[in-house]
Scaffold this motif. Sequence first.
Motif, PDB file in Angstrom:
ATOM      1  N   PHE A 263       0.836  -1.205   0.000  1.00  0.00           N
ATOM      2  CA  PHE A 263       0.000   0.000   0.000  1.00  0.00           C
ATOM      3  C   PHE A 263       0.866   1.247   0.000  1.00  0.00           C
ATOM      4  O   PHE A 263       2.024   1.211   0.421  1.00  0.00           O
ATOM      5  N   ARG A 264       0.251   2.343  -0.449  1.00  0.00           N
ATOM      6  CA  ARG A 264       0.949   3.622  -0.413  1.00  0.00           C
ATOM      7  C   ARG A 264       0.055   4.640   0.298  1.00  0.00           C
ATOM      8  O   ARG A 264      -1.144   4.710   0.004  1.00  0.00           O
ATOM      9  N   ILE A 265       0.627   5.372   1.248  1.00  0.00           N
ATOM     10  CA  ILE A 265      -0.110   6.422   1.950  1.00  0.00           C
ATOM     11  C   ILE A 265       0.439   7.767   1.480  1.00  0.00           C
ATOM     12  O   ILE A 265       1.645   8.029   1.594  1.00  0.00           O
ATOM     13  N   ASN A 301      18.769   9.169  -7.121  1.00  0.00           N
ATOM     14  CA  ASN A 301      17.961   9.774  -8.186  1.00  0.00           C
ATOM     15  C   ASN A 301      16.896  10.727  -7.643  1.00  0.00           C
ATOM     16  O   ASN A 301      16.007  11.143  -8.374  1.00  0.00           O
ATOM     17  N   GLY A 302      16.977  11.068  -6.345  1.00  0.00           N
ATOM     18  CA  GLY A 302      16.056  12.053  -5.773  1.00  0.00           C
ATOM     19  C   GLY A 302      14.827  11.445  -5.128  1.00  0.00           C
ATOM     20  O   GLY A 302      14.021  12.156  -4.534  1.00  0.00           O
ATOM     21  N   TYR A 303      14.655  10.127  -5.229  1.00  0.00           N
ATOM     22  CA  TYR A 303      13.469   9.454  -4.681  1.00  0.00           C
ATOM     23  C   TYR A 303      13.389   9.636  -3.170  1.00  0.00           C
ATOM     24  O   TYR A 303      14.378   9.458  -2.461  1.00  0.00           O
ATOM     25  N   GLN A 304      12.194  10.012  -2.672  1.00  0.00           N
ATOM     26  CA  GLN A 304      11.975  10.180  -1.236  1.00  0.00           C
ATOM     27  C   GLN A 304      10.710   9.450  -0.804  1.00  0.00           C
ATOM     28  O   GLN A 304       9.674   9.538  -1.479  1.00  0.00           O
ATOM     29  N   SER A 305      10.783   8.755   0.323  1.00  0.00           N
ATOM     30  CA  SER A 305       9.632   8.023   0.853  1.00  0.00           C
ATOM     31  C   SER A 305      10.043   7.347   2.149  1.00  0.00           C
ATOM     32  O   SER A 305      11.239   7.153   2.392  1.00  0.00           O
ATOM     33  N   ARG A 323       4.512   8.909   1.694  1.00  0.00           N
ATOM     34  CA  ARG A 323       5.162  10.062   1.043  1.00  0.00           C
ATOM     35  C   ARG A 323       4.170  11.199   0.829  1.00  0.00           C
ATOM     36  O   ARG A 323       2.963  11.008   0.968  1.00  0.00           O
ATOM     37  N   THR A 324       4.694  12.369   0.463  1.00  0.00           N
ATOM     38  CA  THR A 324       3.832  13.521   0.167  1.00  0.00           C
ATOM     39  C   THR A 324       3.417  13.477  -1.304  1.00  0.00           C
ATOM     40  O   THR A 324       3.988  12.715  -2.094  1.00  0.00           O
ATOM     41  N   GLU A 325       2.432  14.349  -1.659  1.00  0.00           N
ATOM     42  CA  GLU A 325       1.976  14.428  -3.065  1.00  0.00           C
ATOM     43  C   GLU A 325       3.146  14.789  -3.977  1.00  0.00           C
ATOM     44  O   GLU A 325       3.308  14.245  -5.058  1.00  0.00           O
ATOM     45  N   GLU A 326       3.995  15.715  -3.482  1.00  0.00           N
ATOM     46  CA  GLU A 326       5.151  16.160  -4.275  1.00  0.00           C
ATOM     47  C   GLU A 326       6.136  15.008  -4.488  1.00  0.00           C
ATOM     48  O   GLU A 326       6.668  14.814  -5.580  1.00  0.00           O
ATOM     49  N   MET A 327       6.360  14.223  -3.401  1.00  0.00           N
ATOM     50  CA  MET A 327       7.268  13.066  -3.506  1.00  0.00           C
ATOM     51  C   MET A 327       6.696  12.010  -4.452  1.00  0.00           C
ATOM     52  O   MET A 327       7.432  11.347  -5.173  1.00  0.00           O
ATOM     53  N   GLU A 328       5.360  11.872  -4.435  1.00  0.00           N
ATOM     54  CA  GLU A 328       4.684  10.911  -5.323  1.00  0.00           C
ATOM     55  C   GLU A 328       4.909  11.312  -6.781  1.00  0.00           C
ATOM     56  O   GLU A 328       5.245  10.480  -7.631  1.00  0.00           O
TER      57      GLU A 328
END
Length: 713
Positions: A263-265, A301-305, A323-328
């Motif tokens: 799942f992703r929140i 590569n900048g990926y955040q989560s 993650r945030t909407e921006e991170m998504e």
Amino acid sequence: MSAIEVFAERLGDYLEPDQVNLVRRAYFYAEQAHDGQTRRSGEPYVTHPLAVAGILAGMHMDHQSLMAAMLHDVIEDTGIPKDALISQFGDTVAELVDGVSKLTQMTFETKAEAQAENFQKMALAMARDIRVILVKLADRLHNMRTLGALSGEKRRRIAKETLEIYAPIANRLGMHSLSTEFEDLGFKAMYPMRAQLIDRAVRSARGNRKELLSKILDTLQTCLEREGIPGRVIGREKHLFGIYQKMRGKRKSFNEIMDVYAFRIIVDKADTCYRALGAVHNLYKPFPGRFKDYIAIPKANGYQSLHTTLFGMHGVPIEIQIRTEEMEELANNGIAAHWVYKSKEDVINGNHARTRQWLKSVLELQQRAGNSLEFIENVKIDLFPDEVYIFTPKGRIMELPKGSTPVDFAYAVHTDVGNSCIACRVNRRLAPLSEPLQSGQTVEIITAPGARPNPAWLSFVITGKARSNIRHFLKHQRHSESIALGERLLEKVLVSFDTTLSDIPQPRVHQVLEDCGMDSLEELLADIGLGNRMAYVVARRLLASESSGEIEAAKVAEPDDAQIREMPLAIRGTEGLVVSFARCCNPIPGDPIVGYLSSGKGMVIHQENCKNLADNRHSDENILHLTWDKDVTGEFTVELRVELEHERGIIAQLATGITMADASIDKISVDERDGRTSVVQLVVRVRDRLHLSQLIKRIRVLSGVLRITRLKN
């Protein structure tokens, strides 16, 4: 409404009206240029550029990228020159189109060398303007979506190229959704049967799990609402190629992979991510050691989560990404997310800065690599990173590929740090330079002025930067050392003719260089030092009269070969890579020695009575008489054979005796002869024959030592 008008309406959501008009103009220009051309499917050709622009618009790319997408096949397929595009649409768009055209001409089916050359072109095009590769990736994606019209063999070739080159590049640029689609489409084209089987199994498993999946999703959503955390929960599908790779690489069954529920929140801001993490950890127990914080330490590569794995209801494992909407958005579109093409004066955000840093390192690799195959080997390592995060003593975080060593870390800090590295501390303790690093460790590099890279480092370094810098340094070092040795060998012969290199007239030197096909004296000396040319032959040519080809009688009296051999060359022990010591007889200072000039390798030093040289020692012109310099330095290896009686702790006593004699052990092996005696083979390092005799005396007095001999050949 026509297709371009529908597209223009869509662009109005994020582009200015005049920018939309420029894109529309580029479309009409492409439509006219491709008039009469069709795709394999029978559709008008212009549908392809429009679809490519559509993919880029989905990433909110700037108007210049969309114009380049519309025009990307114009130069190659219609014969319209680049100059015409410059006059119509300006330099930037024309450069982008030209860059994409050059990448399109590349084929990856050719042999390794040609493939590497092409890959080099791609890296350089990316470094000039990253949008070139983004247009190319969109072009490749549309081609992959419409592969059906091609023959089986061509389909497989394009799919292989996509999986090996384009998917990793998309991943490295942080474009996860693009990379995933490349992998799934490539997998279906390469292995249609396997893809079909896995797809069928996934559909069936999804149907069986529907109820449990929606129950977990509702529980997670309720948990967030109860804690007052604004956010949405979505189920995460595993893609076909990912399942296939896990089944193959990790030897897992299909059921083992599908038993994990993902799942992703998505929440509003970074602080909320950590609140959501606390909430789900209260709801279900987390798996120990399975939490990863890519928000505090983003991937290269900048990926955040935030990643965590939980024990769900009935013990079912649940993987959660928060993650945030921006991170998504960033995770899906990477460098293309919220694209605003920055001029050099503007500040570039973290993701752009990271990508520019990577591209800069790619350019650096390209300049240092000896050839294109070496370059592609180095870049491919960087395209498949599984990172570890290492701290500098000042707390700066460096990301390195998994398996990196302190030497890789040293070169990542700075090339000069790598070149002068002699030791390291990992978490404040001295550690071997070859030890693989783990995430979270603090590494301190100890350097020394005048230190040099060790050729042995090439056997354990992982990163392209470290490998290419070590090779570059050793190549340069070997070259300068071969020049120095060549000069010494040539001067030795010239002295026997009562002259020196500086006495030879410059026109004569130039004439000999021309005859040998060489550009400089250094090149000729290096060739002598590497054993490719005989110093005696070169000396005779340098002293020959230009008219007669004979030695100038008035100037020199020719010595005989014996006279030349009687003047031995002195060995200092610090000559470097072009002078090596033979392992068959392990010569050390004090031993009578000769040198054997081996073509391409330089000079190998043997003991005078070495059996490997016995047959041709007096006749071979490649053999030189040598002597040891009075200031010889360094340590030299010697092989010893020690026969021992069995006694408790005798090996420990032997090792202690060697250490007390100020020598070091490189290798030790014990062979039990019978119940009473053993034979120990030792490789030890000593300074000279005197040091060796002191060492042998110290070993001989140990109780239990029956005999000790130095091994030769």
